[in-house]
Design a protein around this motif. Structure first.
Motif, PDB file in Angstrom:
ATOM      1  N   GLU A 189       3.184  -5.839  -0.270  1.00 30.65           N
ATOM      2  CA  GLU A 189       3.354  -5.842  -1.726  1.00 30.65           C
ATOM      3  C   GLU A 189       3.898  -4.521  -2.256  1.00 30.65           C
ATOM      4  OE1 GLU A 189      -0.883  -4.424  -0.956  1.00 30.65           O
ATOM      5  OE2 GLU A 189       0.543  -5.867  -0.106  1.00 30.65           O
ATOM      6  N   GLY A 190       4.045  -3.542  -1.369  1.00 28.50           N
ATOM      7  CA  GLY A 190       4.586  -2.253  -1.757  1.00 28.50           C
ATOM      8  C   GLY A 190       3.533  -1.305  -2.297  1.00 28.50           C
ATOM      9  N   SER A 191       3.947  -0.088  -2.567  1.00 30.99           N
ATOM     10  CA  SER A 191       3.065   0.953  -3.091  1.00 30.99           C
ATOM     11  C   SER A 191       3.542   1.369  -4.475  1.00 30.99           C
ATOM     12  CB  SER A 191       3.073   2.176  -2.167  1.00 30.99           C
ATOM     13  OG  SER A 191       2.687   1.827  -0.849  1.00 30.99           O
ATOM     14  N   GLU A 192       2.606   1.723  -5.309  1.00 27.47           N
ATOM     15  CA  GLU A 192       2.954   2.104  -6.677  1.00 27.47           C
ATOM     16  C   GLU A 192       3.691   3.435  -6.703  1.00 27.47           C
ATOM     17  OE1 GLU A 192       0.875   2.409 -11.112  1.00 27.47           O
ATOM     18  OE2 GLU A 192      -0.335   2.008  -9.326  1.00 27.47           O
ATOM     19  N   ILE A 193       4.709   3.537  -7.548  1.00 21.73           N
ATOM     20  CA  ILE A 193       5.451   4.774  -7.700  1.00 21.73           C
ATOM     21  C   ILE A 193       4.686   5.696  -8.649  1.00 21.73           C
ATOM     22  CG2 ILE A 193       7.621   5.817  -8.465  1.00 21.73           C
ATOM     23  CD1 ILE A 193       8.977   3.155  -7.888  1.00 21.73           C
ATOM     24  N   PRO A 194       4.367   6.910  -8.231  1.00 17.51           N
ATOM     25  CA  PRO A 194       3.650   7.823  -9.121  1.00 17.51           C
ATOM     26  C   PRO A 194       4.504   8.201 -10.329  1.00 17.51           C
ATOM     27  CG  PRO A 194       3.599   8.588  -6.835  1.00 17.51           C
ATOM     28  CD  PRO A 194       4.610   7.484  -6.902  1.00 17.51           C
TER      29      PRO A 194
END
Length: 330
Positions: A124-129
């Motif tokens: 699902e991917g990782s959140e962009i800071p």
């Protein structure tokens, strides 16, 4: 450019490299000896021939890059972004370039197309800071670079004409300094224009900017002459580049209709040399909107689209300038 050590660093760097936060875009960032080079952004391609991807790769080869980052900012369909990354990767491999990272970004989340470790790269991917928490952003701000625009529309607006450029009295002031190619005193007018450029750059160096209205009108009007324009193209040095950048940026916004093309073309050339390709192309849009047959703008469009390395353009400009000086000042 600082070293990029993670996907977070890459995603934070790209808006600074192209000037705004991209959307529905394919971005290539070149590497040479682990140093960041140029960044290219195109609309997210779909259903195009492999040769088109090879053309993108050829721009990096021309810059003598040895590696690249690939980032695809997805539109409605993530499969379009994945396909673009796969096809771009194949083209880079054919060109002999090492792919350091390839990312797909969608809905403020990213995932790597290279990483197979599900613990650090979940499906699902990782959140962009947030950008303002990034080390990259902090280093750029400390170095005096502006924060990127939220969209390409913001970038366009940053070089748009201001209301005062349409005032009839201002147009008349500038028109008084126009240079006719058949003027008997042509060389004197060219010398006056070149001298005015130097004087106005000095005003910007001293922090006075465009306070001298007559001097500003003289520069804009005299830039209608090709020799004066070409003098302006090579008049800045590495030490004075920031003053000239501020000067041409402001003059681009206040130049009256009919006097925009020379200044917009010159500003585009400076933007390209600074690695701001998107801004360079938008400045050429302004030039060609003012004069759709303006020869320098058309030439620069071909040069930029062909992916000429900025340092090659810098060398060409430096070679031309002494010849222009000799023509004007003898």
């Amino acid at each position: 450019m600082t070293t990029l050590t993670s996907p977070h660093d890459l995603l934070a760097a790209i808006p600074f490299l192209i000037g705004y936060h991209p959307d529905r875009s394919l971005v290539l960032v070149s590497l040479k000896n682990e140093t960041i080079g140029m960044a290219m952004r195109v609309d997210l391609p779909s259903d195009i021939a492999p040769e088109s991807y090879d053309l993108l790769a050829s721009h990096l080869v021309r810059e003598e890059a040895d590696g690249a980052f690939i980032v695809a900012y997805s539109g409605e369909s993530e499969s379009d972004a994945e396909s673009a990354v796969i096809n771009t990767s194949a083209a880079l491999i054919r060109a002999g370039l090492d792919i350091k990272e390839s990312l797909v970004v969608r809905n403020n989340r990213f995932r790597s197309m290279l990483c197979t470790d599900l613990t650090c790269c979940p499906p699902e991917g990782s959140e962009i800071p947030d950008l303002d928490t990034s080390r990259i952003a902090a280093e750029h701000v400390i170095a005096g670079h502006p924060m990127p625009y939220e969209s390409v529309e913001g970038l366009v607006q940053s070089i748009a004409a201001v209301p005062s450029s349409f005032e009839l009295s201002w147009q008349d002031e500038v028109l008084a300094f126009i240079v006719s190619s058949d003027a008997e005193e042509l060389n004197d007018l060219q010398r006056d224009g070149a001298t005015a450029i130097i004087d106005l750059a000095g005003e910007y160096r001293e922090g006075r900017g465009a306070e001298d209205r007559e001097l500003v009108a003289r520069v804009i009007g005299r830039m209608s002459d090709i020799q004066v324009r070409d003098f302006a193209l090579g008049s800045h040095s590495e030490e004075s580049a920031d003053h000239y950048w501020s000067m041409w940026h402001q003059l681009l916004r206040i130049a009256p209709r009919g006097f925009v093309a020379p200044i917009a073309s010159l500003f585009a050339a400076m933007a390209y040399e600074r690695g701001e390709g998107a801004l360079a192309h938008k400045a050429l849009d302004r030039a060609l909107d003012d004069d759709d047959q303006y020869s320098l703008a058309l030439l620069l469009r071909r040069v930029f689209t062909a992916g000429w390395p900025p340092h090659s353009f810098t060398a060409m400009r430096a070679e031309l300038h002494p010849k222009v000086v000799a023509t004007i000042f003898g």
